[in-house]
Design a protein around this motif. Structure first.
Motif, PDB file in Angstrom:
ATOM      1  N   GLU A 173     -19.486  31.646  28.428  1.00 31.60           N
ATOM      2  CA  GLU A 173     -18.941  31.500  27.085  1.00 31.60           C
ATOM      3  C   GLU A 173     -18.722  32.878  26.479  1.00 31.60           C
ATOM      4  OE1 GLU A 173     -20.406  29.316  23.136  1.00 31.60           O
ATOM      5  OE2 GLU A 173     -20.822  28.256  25.013  1.00 31.60           O
ATOM      6  N   ALA A 174     -17.528  33.121  25.944  1.00 25.75           N
ATOM      7  CA  ALA A 174     -17.196  34.447  25.435  1.00 25.75           C
ATOM      8  C   ALA A 174     -17.706  34.663  24.012  1.00 25.75           C
ATOM      9  CB  ALA A 174     -15.688  34.643  25.477  1.00 25.75           C
ATOM     10  N   GLY A 175     -17.773  33.645  23.236  1.00 30.19           N
ATOM     11  CA  GLY A 175     -18.241  33.801  21.854  1.00 30.19           C
ATOM     12  C   GLY A 175     -17.114  34.205  20.923  1.00 30.19           C
ATOM     13  N   ALA A 176     -17.480  34.501  19.688  1.00 29.49           N
ATOM     14  CA  ALA A 176     -16.492  34.817  18.653  1.00 29.49           C
ATOM     15  C   ALA A 176     -15.777  36.133  18.939  1.00 29.49           C
ATOM     16  CB  ALA A 176     -17.175  34.870  17.297  1.00 29.49           C
ATOM     17  N   PHE A 177     -16.531  37.132  19.405  1.00 27.76           N
ATOM     18  CA  PHE A 177     -15.914  38.431  19.676  1.00 27.76           C
ATOM     19  C   PHE A 177     -14.911  38.334  20.821  1.00 27.76           C
ATOM     20  CE2 PHE A 177     -15.880  42.644  21.721  1.00 27.76           C
ATOM     21  CZ  PHE A 177     -15.353  43.378  20.666  1.00 27.76           C
ATOM     22  N   GLY A 178     -15.240  37.572  21.840  1.00 25.34           N
ATOM     23  CA  GLY A 178     -14.318  37.401  22.961  1.00 25.34           C
ATOM     24  C   GLY A 178     -13.056  36.667  22.552  1.00 25.34           C
ATOM     25  N   THR A 179     -13.208  35.664  21.708  1.00 25.21           N
ATOM     26  CA  THR A 179     -12.048  34.926  21.203  1.00 25.21           C
ATOM     27  C   THR A 179     -11.159  35.836  20.366  1.00 25.21           C
ATOM     28  OG1 THR A 179     -13.368  32.914  21.165  1.00 25.21           O
ATOM     29  CG2 THR A 179     -11.335  32.900  19.892  1.00 25.21           C
ATOM     30  N   LEU A 180     -11.775  36.651  19.512  1.00 24.97           N
ATOM     31  CA  LEU A 180     -11.025  37.591  18.681  1.00 24.97           C
ATOM     32  C   LEU A 180     -10.307  38.628  19.551  1.00 24.97           C
ATOM     33  CD1 LEU A 180     -10.471  38.347  15.729  1.00 24.97           C
ATOM     34  CD2 LEU A 180     -12.455  39.857  15.857  1.00 24.97           C
ATOM     35  N   TRP A 181     -10.993  39.113  20.566  1.00 20.31           N
ATOM     36  CA  TRP A 181     -10.423  40.111  21.479  1.00 20.31           C
ATOM     37  C   TRP A 181      -9.229  39.528  22.241  1.00 20.31           C
ATOM     38  CZ3 TRP A 181     -10.357  45.018  21.645  1.00 20.31           C
ATOM     39  CH2 TRP A 181     -10.057  45.719  22.814  1.00 20.31           C
ATOM     40  N   ALA A 182      -9.346  38.304  22.703  1.00 17.40           N
ATOM     41  CA  ALA A 182      -8.245  37.647  23.413  1.00 17.40           C
ATOM     42  C   ALA A 182      -7.058  37.410  22.477  1.00 17.40           C
ATOM     43  CB  ALA A 182      -8.721  36.329  24.009  1.00 17.40           C
ATOM     44  N   ALA A 183      -7.336  36.994  21.253  1.00 18.81           N
ATOM     45  CA  ALA A 183      -6.267  36.771  20.276  1.00 18.81           C
ATOM     46  C   ALA A 183      -5.553  38.074  19.949  1.00 18.81           C
ATOM     47  CB  ALA A 183      -6.839  36.153  19.010  1.00 18.81           C
ATOM     48  N   LEU A 184      -6.290  39.144  19.814  1.00 21.54           N
ATOM     49  CA  LEU A 184      -5.702  40.448  19.538  1.00 21.54           C
ATOM     50  C   LEU A 184      -4.816  40.906  20.703  1.00 21.54           C
ATOM     51  CD1 LEU A 184      -5.766  42.718  17.408  1.00 21.54           C
ATOM     52  CD2 LEU A 184      -7.585  43.755  18.777  1.00 21.54           C
ATOM     53  N   GLY A 185      -5.303  40.721  21.914  1.00 22.37           N
ATOM     54  CA  GLY A 185      -4.522  41.097  23.091  1.00 22.37           C
ATOM     55  C   GLY A 185      -3.250  40.286  23.232  1.00 22.37           C
ATOM     56  N   MET A 186      -3.348  38.982  23.018  1.00 22.12           N
ATOM     57  CA  MET A 186      -2.158  38.135  23.127  1.00 22.12           C
ATOM     58  C   MET A 186      -1.152  38.445  22.025  1.00 22.12           C
ATOM     59  SD  MET A 186      -3.454  34.412  24.439  1.00 22.12           S
ATOM     60  CE  MET A 186      -4.790  34.223  23.296  1.00 22.12           C
ATOM     61  N   SER A 187      -1.650  38.736  20.822  1.00 20.67           N
ATOM     62  CA  SER A 187      -0.757  39.097  19.718  1.00 20.67           C
ATOM     63  C   SER A 187      -0.014  40.393  20.029  1.00 20.67           C
ATOM     64  CB  SER A 187      -1.539  39.256  18.429  1.00 20.67           C
ATOM     65  OG  SER A 187      -2.123  38.036  18.071  1.00 20.67           O
ATOM     66  N   ALA A 188      -0.730  41.372  20.542  1.00 21.67           N
ATOM     67  CA  ALA A 188      -0.100  42.648  20.895  1.00 21.67           C
ATOM     68  C   ALA A 188       0.939  42.453  21.994  1.00 21.67           C
ATOM     69  CB  ALA A 188      -1.163  43.646  21.345  1.00 21.67           C
ATOM     70  N   TYR A 189       0.626  41.617  22.964  1.00 23.87           N
ATOM     71  CA  TYR A 189       1.555  41.351  24.062  1.00 23.87           C
ATOM     72  C   TYR A 189       2.848  40.721  23.542  1.00 23.87           C
ATOM     73  CZ  TYR A 189       3.602  39.050  28.104  1.00 23.87           C
ATOM     74  OH  TYR A 189       4.472  38.618  29.047  1.00 23.87           O
ATOM     75  N   PHE A 190       2.732  39.711  22.701  1.00 28.93           N
ATOM     76  CA  PHE A 190       3.930  39.029  22.216  1.00 28.93           C
ATOM     77  C   PHE A 190       4.713  39.894  21.231  1.00 28.93           C
ATOM     78  CE2 PHE A 190       1.814  35.255  23.926  1.00 28.93           C
ATOM     79  CZ  PHE A 190       2.853  34.797  24.729  1.00 28.93           C
ATOM     80  N   MET A 191       4.027  40.741  20.464  1.00 32.07           N
ATOM     81  CA  MET A 191       4.746  41.669  19.585  1.00 32.07           C
ATOM     82  C   MET A 191       5.527  42.683  20.414  1.00 32.07           C
ATOM     83  SD  MET A 191       1.978  42.229  16.541  1.00 32.07           S
ATOM     84  CE  MET A 191       2.761  43.705  15.964  1.00 32.07           C
ATOM     85  N   ALA A 192       4.941  43.172  21.492  1.00 31.76           N
ATOM     86  CA  ALA A 192       5.639  44.115  22.367  1.00 31.76           C
ATOM     87  C   ALA A 192       6.825  43.439  23.061  1.00 31.76           C
ATOM     88  CB  ALA A 192       4.675  44.688  23.406  1.00 31.76           C
ATOM     89  N   LEU A 193       6.642  42.209  23.464  1.00 30.89           N
ATOM     90  CA  LEU A 193       7.726  41.461  24.103  1.00 30.89           C
ATOM     91  C   LEU A 193       8.888  41.252  23.141  1.00 30.89           C
ATOM     92  CD1 LEU A 193       8.068  40.121  26.899  1.00 30.89           C
ATOM     93  CD2 LEU A 193       7.277  38.004  25.858  1.00 30.89           C
TER      94      LEU A 193
END
Length: 54
Positions: free
Chosen positions: A3-23
């Protein structure tokens, strides 16, 4: 299962947001810079064939 927890979820959301903004950014830039590369030679060919712009 781990289980990743809240920090892992936030980190994944940040990474996916950055990826889609770059795309989105690269697609906008491609549209802006590649469109004239196709439109300008097409207009040259059209004027060579005797076509008149309206």
């Amino acid at each position: 299962m781990e289980e990743a927890g809240a920090f892992g979820t936030l980190w994944a959301a940040l990474g996916m947001s950055a990826y889609f903004m770059a795309l989105t950014w690269i697609n906008i830039l491609l549209g802006i810079f590649l469109t004239p590369l196709f439109l300008i030679p097409m207009s040259w060919l059209k004027s060579r064939q005797g076509g008149q712009p309206k």
